[in-house]
Design a protein around this motif. Structure first.
Motif, mmCIF file in Angstrom:
data_model
loop_
_atom_site.group_PDB
_atom_site.id
_atom_site.type_symbol
_atom_site.label_atom_id
_atom_site.label_comp_id
_atom_site.label_asym_id
_atom_site.label_seq_id
_atom_site.Cartn_x
_atom_site.Cartn_y
_atom_site.Cartn_z
ATOM 1 N N ARG A 1 60.647 71.375 29.425
ATOM 2 C CA ARG A 1 58.536 71.327 30.020
ATOM 3 C C ARG A 1 57.670 70.101 29.972
ATOM 4 O O ARG A 1 57.277 71.072 30.978
ATOM 5 N N ALA A 2 57.998 69.204 29.458
ATOM 6 C CA ALA A 2 57.242 68.069 29.385
ATOM 7 C C ALA A 2 57.305 67.551 30.735
ATOM 8 O O ALA A 2 56.315 66.450 31.272
ATOM 9 N N HIS A 3 58.071 67.748 31.096
ATOM 10 C CA HIS A 3 59.086 67.014 33.052
ATOM 11 C C HIS A 3 58.702 68.521 33.775
ATOM 12 O O HIS A 3 58.681 68.246 35.131
ATOM 13 N N GLY A 4 57.933 69.332 33.072
ATOM 14 C CA GLY A 4 58.540 70.382 34.147
ATOM 15 C C GLY A 4 59.157 71.270 34.611
ATOM 16 O O GLY A 4 59.483 72.395 35.717
ATOM 17 N N GLY A 5 60.469 71.391 33.585
ATOM 18 C CA GLY A 5 61.685 71.787 34.010
ATOM 19 C C GLY A 5 61.774 72.658 32.722
ATOM 20 O O GLY A 5 61.088 73.332 31.719
ATOM 21 N N GLU A 6 62.470 72.862 32.459
ATOM 22 C CA GLU A 6 63.221 73.790 31.414
ATOM 23 C C GLU A 6 64.900 73.824 31.251
ATOM 24 O O GLU A 6 66.068 72.692 31.955
ATOM 25 N N VAL A 7 65.801 74.165 30.331
ATOM 26 C CA VAL A 7 66.886 74.039 30.181
ATOM 27 C C VAL A 7 67.059 75.334 29.123
ATOM 28 O O VAL A 7 67.148 76.858 28.896
ATOM 29 N N VAL B 1 69.928 70.492 31.806
ATOM 30 C CA VAL B 1 68.552 70.153 31.382
ATOM 31 C C VAL B 1 68.906 70.447 33.484
ATOM 32 O O VAL B 1 68.539 69.752 33.714
ATOM 33 N N HIS B 2 66.648 71.390 33.671
ATOM 34 C CA HIS B 2 66.691 71.324 35.011
ATOM 35 C C HIS B 2 65.639 70.266 35.057
ATOM 36 O O HIS B 2 64.418 70.312 34.654
ATOM 37 N N LEU B 3 65.216 69.138 36.466
ATOM 38 C CA LEU B 3 64.447 68.359 36.134
ATOM 39 C C LEU B 3 63.619 68.650 37.920
ATOM 40 O O LEU B 3 64.204 67.868 38.751
ATOM 41 N N GLY C 1 63.860 60.127 41.354
ATOM 42 C CA GLY C 1 62.801 61.189 40.971
ATOM 43 C C GLY C 1 61.949 60.438 39.767
ATOM 44 O O GLY C 1 61.877 58.893 38.804
ATOM 45 N N ARG C 2 60.586 61.057 39.579
ATOM 46 C CA ARG C 2 59.666 60.679 38.815
ATOM 47 C C ARG C 2 59.998 60.736 37.046
ATOM 48 O O ARG C 2 59.472 62.301 37.043
ATOM 49 N N TRP C 3 60.476 60.802 36.631
ATOM 50 C CA TRP C 3 60.540 60.719 34.640
ATOM 51 C C TRP C 3 60.610 59.762 33.718
ATOM 52 O O TRP C 3 60.208 58.951 34.176
ATOM 53 N N PRO D 1 68.439 69.356 46.151
ATOM 54 C CA PRO D 1 67.342 68.761 46.580
ATOM 55 C C PRO D 1 65.156 69.082 46.007
ATOM 56 O O PRO D 1 64.571 67.775 46.225
ATOM 57 N N THR D 2 65.278 70.184 45.630
ATOM 58 C CA THR D 2 64.477 70.090 45.278
ATOM 59 C C THR D 2 64.716 69.512 43.364
ATOM 60 O O THR D 2 63.406 69.425 42.481
ATOM 61 N N GLU D 3 65.590 69.552 42.311
ATOM 62 C CA GLU D 3 65.571 69.526 41.529
ATOM 63 C C GLU D 3 67.482 67.683 40.910
ATOM 64 O O GLU D 3 68.180 68.204 41.697
ATOM 65 N N VAL D 4 67.440 67.367 39.808
ATOM 66 C CA VAL D 4 68.636 66.560 39.075
ATOM 67 C C VAL D 4 68.271 67.950 38.217
ATOM 68 O O VAL D 4 67.507 67.996 37.401
#
Length: 209
Positions: free
Chosen positions: A184-190, A203-205, A95-97, A131-134
């Motif tokens: 959150r800076a990656h558009g995710g959450e924990v 951690v959801h990315l 992915g792009r992180w 499929p949508t996250e790591v």
């Protein structure tokens, strides 16, 4: 940062001398202490950025997250040689992180698991691509977190009793807050949940963040 860099480089030089067990042990203590001080400094800088409204700075590139995760765990194993840290990678983790930021988040979670987990039990790290996250999960065994603490566990500057009613005297209470801000800076959450005598931080990315 310059004094810390000098401490670390000098300790690394002493460790490489092979000047006996006492010198090697002292050098290892210096390296661990320097790394802890560096982590505190990094957390303070990031905390101040969030309070100034600047947020956590990320520089995203195309990566396979399995590589920086494995590299970071090797560094942590070196700092905590008596602790068992396991890694499982499932699925496509590309992915792009920002790899350095995610290594920072992983380091905070794993050291938290070492600190509050049952002594002698492993800290398990699972990296799973959907499929949508790591999803990056860190699991440790031990008593469940008190519900009252669980509700504010990601709030900044919350030092004190955690797993097993032990006092946290070695941090500023910013580690989990920084993890959340990086996610959150990656558009995710924990999130965190306790079940079956284990605590798991996840951690959801999103891949498309």
């Amino acid at each position: 940062r310059s004094p810390l860099s000098t401490i670390h480089s000098t300790a690394s030089y002493l460790a490489a001398l092979n000047a006996g067990d006492r010198v090697s042990a002292a050098a290892a203590r210096l390296i661990r202490s320097g790394a802890a001080m560096q982590a505190l400094l990094d957390d303070l800088v990031d905390f101040n950025r969030t309070r100034l409204g600047l947020g956590i700075k990320v520089v995203a590139t195309e990566i396979d997250l399995a590589t920086p995760v494995a590299d970071e765990l090797e560094q942590i194993r070196g700092a905590y040689p008596s602790c068992r840290i396991e890694l499982m990678v499932l699925g496509d983790c590309r992915g792009r992180w920002d790899s350095l930021r995610l290594q920072q988040a992983l380091r905070n979670l794993v050291t938290n698991g070492i600190k509050y987990g049952t002594p002698g039990s492993p800290v398990r790290v699972t990296l799973q691509g959907d499929p949508t996250e790591v999803r990056l999960e860190v699991t440790n065994s031990g008593p469940a977190i008190d519900p009252g603490i669980l509700a504010e566990i990601f709030d900044p500057l919350k030092r004190g009793v955690n797993h097993g009613e032990r006092e946290d005297t070695g941090t500023l209470g910013l580690g989990l807050f920084i993890v959340r801000e990086i996610a959150r800076a990656h558009g995710g959450e924990v999130d965190v949940h306790c079940e079956g005598g284990e605590t798991t931080f996840a951690v959801h990315l999103p891949r498309s963040a």
